[in-house]
Scaffold this motif. Structure first.
Motif, PDB file in Angstrom:
ATOM      1  N   ILE A 129       0.857  -1.180   0.000  1.00  0.00           N
ATOM      2  CA  ILE A 129       0.000   0.000   0.000  1.00  0.00           C
ATOM      3  C   ILE A 129       0.888   1.223   0.000  1.00  0.00           C
ATOM      4  O   ILE A 129       1.972   1.217   0.600  1.00  0.00           O
ATOM      5  CB  ILE A 129      -0.968   0.014   1.202  1.00  0.00           C
ATOM      6  N   THR A 130       0.449   2.252  -0.697  1.00  0.00           N
ATOM      7  CA  THR A 130       1.082   3.559  -0.658  1.00  0.00           C
ATOM      8  C   THR A 130       0.059   4.532  -0.103  1.00  0.00           C
ATOM      9  O   THR A 130      -1.076   4.572  -0.588  1.00  0.00           O
ATOM     10  CB  THR A 130       1.545   4.012  -2.060  1.00  0.00           C
ATOM     11  N   TRP A 136       4.850   3.567   2.845  1.00  0.00           N
ATOM     12  CA  TRP A 136       4.777   2.320   2.094  1.00  0.00           C
ATOM     13  C   TRP A 136       4.714   1.150   3.066  1.00  0.00           C
ATOM     14  O   TRP A 136       5.576   1.021   3.936  1.00  0.00           O
ATOM     15  CB  TRP A 136       6.011   2.121   1.206  1.00  0.00           C
ATOM     16  N   GLY A 137       3.727   0.319   2.921  1.00  0.00           N
ATOM     17  CA  GLY A 137       3.627  -0.903   3.705  1.00  0.00           C
ATOM     18  C   GLY A 137       3.655  -2.097   2.771  1.00  0.00           C
ATOM     19  O   GLY A 137       3.079  -2.047   1.678  1.00  0.00           O
ATOM     20  N   GLN A 172      -4.829   9.635   0.951  1.00  0.00           N
ATOM     21  CA  GLN A 172      -4.973   8.848  -0.273  1.00  0.00           C
ATOM     22  C   GLN A 172      -4.282   7.507  -0.072  1.00  0.00           C
ATOM     23  O   GLN A 172      -3.128   7.448   0.362  1.00  0.00           O
ATOM     24  CB  GLN A 172      -4.356   9.576  -1.466  1.00  0.00           C
ATOM     25  N   ASN A 173      -4.991   6.420  -0.369  1.00  0.00           N
ATOM     26  CA  ASN A 173      -4.455   5.062  -0.234  1.00  0.00           C
ATOM     27  C   ASN A 173      -4.524   4.351  -1.576  1.00  0.00           C
ATOM     28  O   ASN A 173      -5.563   4.381  -2.230  1.00  0.00           O
ATOM     29  CB  ASN A 173      -5.284   4.241   0.765  1.00  0.00           C
ATOM     30  N   THR A 174      -3.447   3.700  -1.955  1.00  0.00           N
ATOM     31  CA  THR A 174      -3.430   2.898  -3.170  1.00  0.00           C
ATOM     32  C   THR A 174      -2.826   1.543  -2.840  1.00  0.00           C
ATOM     33  O   THR A 174      -1.648   1.447  -2.495  1.00  0.00           O
ATOM     34  CB  THR A 174      -2.591   3.570  -4.284  1.00  0.00           C
TER      35      THR A 174
END
Length: 101
Positions: free
Chosen positions: A4-5, A54-55, A88-90
């Protein structure tokens, strides 16, 4: 591998922001059920305001375990506060990567 970003702008005091990040990263590193299976990195962009998290995790069960921890909920609330709302999550699947980090 999933990742995830998370991005948002933050221009407030640095000390509480850095303390929240350090507390979260330390909690992950100290959690023997999560450490090494979930990695987390945080950066400040060149503009000094954009924050990028970043995960990465090995499987869905690891993410669910992390999300069940009290320290995760506390940190998620702080990030939302720093972002002034929902950041914001991507999410994504990692298709290719180099060796190492």
């Amino acid at each position: 591998m999933r990742c995830i970003t998370i991005t948002y702008k933050y221009s407030g005091p640095e000390e509480p922001w850095r303390e929240a990040i350090d507390t979260f990263v330390s909690a992950i590193n100290s959690d023997s059920d999560v450490a090494g299976r979930f990695t987390y990195q945080v950066a400040v962009a060149d503009d000094g305001e954009t924050r990028i998290h970043w995960g990465r995790w090995d499987r869905q069960e690891t993410l669910k375990l992390l999300q069940s921890r009290d320290y995760f909920g506390e940190f998620a609330g702080k990030v939302k506060s720093f972002a002034g709302g929902q950041p914001q999550n991507t999410g994504a699947d990692i298709a290719f990567k180099t060796d190492g980090w």
